[in-house]
Design an enzyme around this catalytic site. Structure first.
Site, PDB file in Angstrom:
ATOM      1  N   LYS A  92     -12.286  -1.795   7.650  1.00 49.46           N
ATOM      2  CA  LYS A  92     -11.699  -2.787   8.464  1.00 49.46           C
ATOM      3  C   LYS A  92     -12.121  -2.839   9.811  1.00 49.46           C
ATOM      4  O   LYS A  92     -12.976  -3.738  10.284  1.00 49.46           O
ATOM      5  CB  LYS A  92     -10.283  -2.404   8.363  1.00 49.46           C
ATOM      6  CG  LYS A  92      -9.441  -1.999   7.203  1.00 49.46           C
ATOM      7  CD  LYS A  92      -9.379  -3.122   6.135  1.00 49.46           C
ATOM      8  CE  LYS A  92      -8.926  -2.861   4.671  1.00 49.46           C
ATOM      9  NZ  LYS A  92      -8.433  -3.810   3.821  1.00 49.46           N
ATOM     10  N   TRP A 143       0.607  -1.236   0.011  1.00 50.71           N
ATOM     11  CA  TRP A 143      -0.173  -0.020   0.012  1.00 50.71           C
ATOM     12  C   TRP A 143       0.756   1.320   0.070  1.00 50.71           C
ATOM     13  O   TRP A 143       0.562   2.061  -0.658  1.00 50.71           O
ATOM     14  CB  TRP A 143      -1.132  -0.142   1.182  1.00 50.71           C
ATOM     15  CG  TRP A 143      -2.160  -1.092   0.830  1.00 50.71           C
ATOM     16  CD1 TRP A 143      -2.051  -2.295   1.479  1.00 50.71           C
ATOM     17  CD2 TRP A 143      -3.155  -1.168  -0.048  1.00 50.71           C
ATOM     18  NE1 TRP A 143      -3.198  -2.866   0.686  1.00 50.71           N
ATOM     19  CE2 TRP A 143      -3.929  -2.312   0.168  1.00 50.71           C
ATOM     20  CE3 TRP A 143      -3.531   0.059  -0.973  1.00 50.71           C
ATOM     21  CZ2 TRP A 143      -4.881  -2.434  -0.753  1.00 50.71           C
ATOM     22  CZ3 TRP A 143      -4.511  -0.401  -2.042  1.00 50.71           C
ATOM     23  CH2 TRP A 143      -5.387  -1.443  -1.820  1.00 50.71           C
ATOM     24  N   ASP A 158      -1.045   6.546   6.591  1.00 49.65           N
ATOM     25  CA  ASP A 158      -2.361   5.474   5.980  1.00 49.65           C
ATOM     26  C   ASP A 158      -2.535   4.788   7.216  1.00 49.65           C
ATOM     27  O   ASP A 158      -1.607   3.792   7.583  1.00 49.65           O
ATOM     28  CB  ASP A 158      -1.893   4.976   4.905  1.00 49.65           C
ATOM     29  CG  ASP A 158      -3.028   4.091   4.308  1.00 49.65           C
ATOM     30  OD1 ASP A 158      -3.952   3.913   4.987  1.00 49.65           O
ATOM     31  OD2 ASP A 158      -2.858   3.693   2.965  1.00 49.65           O
TER      32      ASP A 158
END
Lengths: 404, 404
Positions: free
Chosen positions: B231, B119, B206
């Site tokens: 999540k 990511w 992030d």
């Protein structure tokens, strides 16, 4: 504690959804198809969600009779995000078509906007922002190709002046706040001047508040059609974007050439299309409910059947309003009768009786009738999920109110 | 037809939600608080939704002990959209801080990226795209300030090299695919080198897959923290962005100066902040369910209590995996033990027994254990809504499998 049956919801969006769809979605939220997991707890790359999103696309294609020349994308950010995405992708396509022209010799293209109300004006304002490029020449020139601002958008533009060679021509099919629409209530052909749009110009339509309310006239003539879900399609959080496939271009290559605004990768239509709208995690629940609504519309008999009901609703409401206006009790906002929206019906209450009207409406179970905060007054939105019975109940109240 | 109680869901995201929250959300979907209308059918500007979104912000502030120096935004587009938004807003702020410098004399700033997995690498790739500006000088220079690519991200970077005066320093707190995290499983302090980030550089994190799993170390040192909901927070479709208020800047003014990438209005943090995240219609349902999850976390005792359970889950799972690895049955992907994620636990099955492992898992009701398509293998995600009992059941299976 009210039951759904005690309420008539005339919200402008987010707006009512079919009760049967909500019941099914509530079950799927907790346990989808007996998987022991809710629909929001499943991988967006698994077979269950794949079936949902592919089914939604197939139903949109069937309902709109959409040709294979166009892709269907499910995006995030609402119609407001599309104000920019439309510009960014069309400009990238234009720049790539002139790839051999050095940036300093590349002429800023023209983008034509038709202004028929608040939303098209917002789209135009965003284009003006995106044209900004320091003290150098602007990336493009945004201009007005027709407007009814002079009559405060109580009618459609009476004349048009499109630019030959323009990169884009934009219109908003139905103005949710102002209540004017290019498809006239009378049921005649759409009054958008398709024949005046120059050859080669990408025609772009914001269909947010009339999408799926009836067939889209001249759908194949459009380069891009987009619609936020939260009117006729589903819960807010997903936007359907229909894009002619030649506009699925490599925006990175255009940025390398220069002379175009930067394009975030999530705004690139090609990336979404190449990944079946799953470049990153999509808004699973809004897409799921939209898929259920689409199935529901197919079972109702498709958009011809839907349009028939919507016409009956609009005809009934405008008849009551015309009658009440003749009695001096109300004033319809849209003065051009052939420009009246099927979906959003704004009107004002005369003689200082607005509070009285709203109180009586509240007592009868009518909800969310207040006009947009920018214009005030009353607005009855009568989207697909608003039943003819709800509209008839409102009509009866308006008749009664006008007689009092 | 399985009941929820028959299934243990280890999905990496979209991931499981608390059963009590889903039951309440299912009721609210059909009829919210006795209004006779579902939560998705209410105006986002009405008092009901205002209560929901303001409650969600207040709970985030309380749970994270967030100082007033930072705004909380609810945005669309997921973490991937933030890869760009972060860059666009930080660059606009930097440009405005040098407003008197003519564009041709404005030095392209440096943006530092720490690469610890898939990511952060994607975020870096998006920055490289956005730096493109034709044949002229790039808008900025994106560079690597630390990476563990040489060990395939099975550890965190061992050295860092931040640029004095860099506009931005980016890291991904928890790598969902690779399974490495800056907050070590051992429960020690976070291992991100906060002290090495230069004064004046905007620190960006992030936090998508570890948000709300425990308190955020050094939260006030961050300029921007963002997290996709799907999540630990709620259904996909909403992203929480925490922004230090000096980064709420007028991007249009920066675009007028030039020397910055274009910023779509929906990517401007200031616009979202000025409108309480309601510049346009927000993703109502994902925000609603997130608000319910936040209330649930507060009632559980806040993030210290949540972290305690998550630590117990992670400790149990890694103990079983270490034991199974010692017996040669499995191999943990992350080799640096202090870099093991609390949330995403990737491992490989040895001796060609992966299909056997997955079949046994399926029979026992374990779901969504397959590793990310880019790396294969097994991944058990143990987010907040995965119970200690579910983890213990998986541990028992791993013990049994390793002994067989």
């Amino acid at each position: 504690m009210l039951a759904r049956s005690q309420v008539h919801n005339f919200a402008a969006g987010p707006s009512p959804l079919p009760a049967s769809v909500l019941e099914e979605a509530a079950a799927g939220l907790v346990n989808y198809n007996g998987t022991g997991m809710g629909v929001c707890e499943l991988s967006h790359r698994g077979k269950e969600f794949k079936g949902i999103i592919e089914g939604a696309e197939a139903d949109i294609r069937q309902l709109l009779n959409l040709p294979d020349t166009h892709a269907v994308l499910f995006m995030q950010g609402g119609g407001t995000t599309q104000f920019a995405s439309v510009v960014l992708n069309v400009l990238a396509a234009r720049r790539l078509a002139h790839a051999s022209t050095p940036t300093e010799q590349y002429e800023p293209p023209v983008l034509d906007y038709v202004l028929s109300g608040s939303w098209s004006s917002k789209a135009y304002a965003e284009a003006q922002r995106l044209a900004l490029n320091g003290e150098d020449k602007p990336f493009f020139v945004a201009r007005v190709a027709g407007t009814s601002k002079d009559v405060k958008y109580t009618a459609l533009p009476s004349t048009y002046d499109f630019t030959p060679g323009a990169a884009l021509a934009f219109y908003c099919e139905n103005e949710t706040i102002n209540g004017d629409e290019f498809a006239p209530t009378a049921g005649a052909e759409a009054s958008f001047p398709f024949d005046k749009v120059p050859e080669g110009t990408v025609l772009v339509a914001d269909y947010s508040s009339s999408f799926l309310s009836r067939p889209i006239p001249n759908i194949g003539a459009h380069g891009i059609i987009y619609a936020g879900a939260q009117k006729n399609l589903g819960p807010s959080g997903v936007t359907v974007v229909i894009v002619r496939k030649d506009l699925l271009v490599d925006t990175t290559a255009a940025m390398k050439l220069g002379g175009v605004p930067s394009v975030p990768i999530q705004s690139e239509y090609r990336t979404l299309a190449d990944n079946g709208s799953l470049y990153n995690t999509p808004p699973v629940f809004p897409i799921y409910v939209s898929a259920l609504v689409l199935r529901h519309l197919v079972k109702l008999g498709g958009l011809d059947a839907v349009a028939k009901t919507n016409k009956a609703k609009a005809d009934a409401l405008y008849a009551s309003l015309d009658n009440a206006e003749a009695k001096g009790a109300v004033t319809c906002v849209v003065r051009q009768k052939t420009a009246r929206s099927w979906m959003n019906v704004p009107f004002n209450i005369n003689n200082g009786r607005e509070a009285e009207f709203l109180q009586g409406a509240e007592e009868r179970g009518f909800r969310q009738l207040k006009g947009h905060r920018s214009v005030g007054g009353i607005r009855a939105s009568i989207y697909n999920a608003v039943t003819l019975e709800s509209v008839q109940a409102l009509c009866a109240y308006i008749d009664e109110f006008a007689a009092a």
